[in-house]
Motif scaffolding. Structure first.
Motif, PDB file in Angstrom:
ATOM      1  N   PHE A   1      42.303  33.737  39.276  1.00 52.44           N
ATOM      2  CA  PHE A   1      42.334  35.319  39.694  1.00 52.44           C
ATOM      3  C   PHE A   1      42.580  35.035  41.396  1.00 52.44           C
ATOM      4  O   PHE A   1      41.998  34.181  41.957  1.00 52.44           O
ATOM      5  CB  PHE A   1      40.810  35.734  39.481  1.00 52.44           C
TER       6      PHE A   1
ATOM      7  N   ARG B   1      39.577  39.490  41.961  1.00 54.16           N
ATOM      8  CA  ARG B   1      38.048  39.214  41.828  1.00 54.16           C
ATOM      9  C   ARG B   1      37.187  40.521  42.348  1.00 54.16           C
ATOM     10  O   ARG B   1      36.106  40.690  42.045  1.00 54.16           O
ATOM     11  CB  ARG B   1      37.803  37.917  42.692  1.00 54.16           C
TER      12      ARG B   1
ATOM     13  N   LYS C   1      34.571  42.879  40.548  1.00 52.83           N
ATOM     14  CA  LYS C   1      33.377  43.150  41.273  1.00 52.83           C
ATOM     15  C   LYS C   1      33.107  44.608  41.178  1.00 52.83           C
ATOM     16  O   LYS C   1      31.890  45.016  41.011  1.00 52.83           O
ATOM     17  CB  LYS C   1      33.178  42.315  42.444  1.00 52.83           C
TER      18      LYS C   1
ATOM     19  N   LEU D   1      32.987  36.341  32.946  1.00 54.67           N
ATOM     20  CA  LEU D   1      33.687  35.883  34.084  1.00 54.67           C
ATOM     21  C   LEU D   1      32.923  34.472  34.496  1.00 54.67           C
ATOM     22  O   LEU D   1      33.345  33.702  35.089  1.00 54.67           O
ATOM     23  CB  LEU D   1      33.631  36.928  35.389  1.00 54.67           C
TER      24      LEU D   1
ATOM     25  N   GLU E   1      41.560  33.054  32.631  1.00 56.75           N
ATOM     26  CA  GLU E   1      41.759  34.054  33.374  1.00 56.75           C
ATOM     27  C   GLU E   1      43.159  34.991  33.186  1.00 56.75           C
ATOM     28  O   GLU E   1      43.019  36.115  33.130  1.00 56.75           O
ATOM     29  CB  GLU E   1      42.070  33.424  34.831  1.00 56.75           C
TER      30      GLU E   1
END
Length: 141
Positions: free
Chosen positions: A5, A10, A14, A38, A53
């Motif tokens: 990633f 990422r 998040k 994840l 991923e």
């Protein structure tokens, strides 16, 4: 194959987890499930992690209605009823020579009296991405 990633990917994941948590109890569960997927991917050996991923990004792009969650310790993606449609099993889980992309009963891949329900996955390529996209879209159609 990529190095996994990107920092932007990422950050976006998040942010999405934070948005889900902000939705309340149900959203927090989805965020926790996403984080579990994840985290599981992050624990994989590098070659498995890179495949996982790419699979994760492809499935969540092709079928955003599927919810990421872990299933028997594997990244999996469930329909609105909570039934697993597709999962990824890394090669290292059972010391296989290939990873597996598998489909469960909720996947709508029926084709006559016999059809494939899992696929060996060794290396990522544009052709692999295209095939997975097609399979996932068919599975949720």
């Amino acid at each position: 194959m990529s190095d996994g990633f990107s920092a932007e990917e990422r950050a976006a994941m998040k942010e999405r987890a934070a948005e889900l948590r902000a939705e309340g109890k149900k959203g927090a569960k989805k965020a926790d499930d996403l984080q579990a997927v994840l985290d599981r991917i992050a624990q994989m050996a590098p070659e498995d992690r890179e495949l996982a991923e790419r699979v994760h990004m492809t499935i969540t792009s092709a079928a955003p209605e599927l919810a990421p969650k872990t299933w028997y310790g594997m990244p999996a993606y469930a329909d609105a009823a909570g039934k697993i449609v597709v999962f990824f099993q890394d090669a290292g889980k059972f010391k296989y020579r290939y990873s597996t992309l598998g489909f469960q009963e909720a996947a709508k891949l029926d084709d006559g009296d016999m059809w494939p329900a899992s696929f060996a996955l060794v290396k990522w390529s544009p052709e692999v991405e295209k095939k997975i996209t097609e399979l996932v879209r068919a599975a949720v159609s």
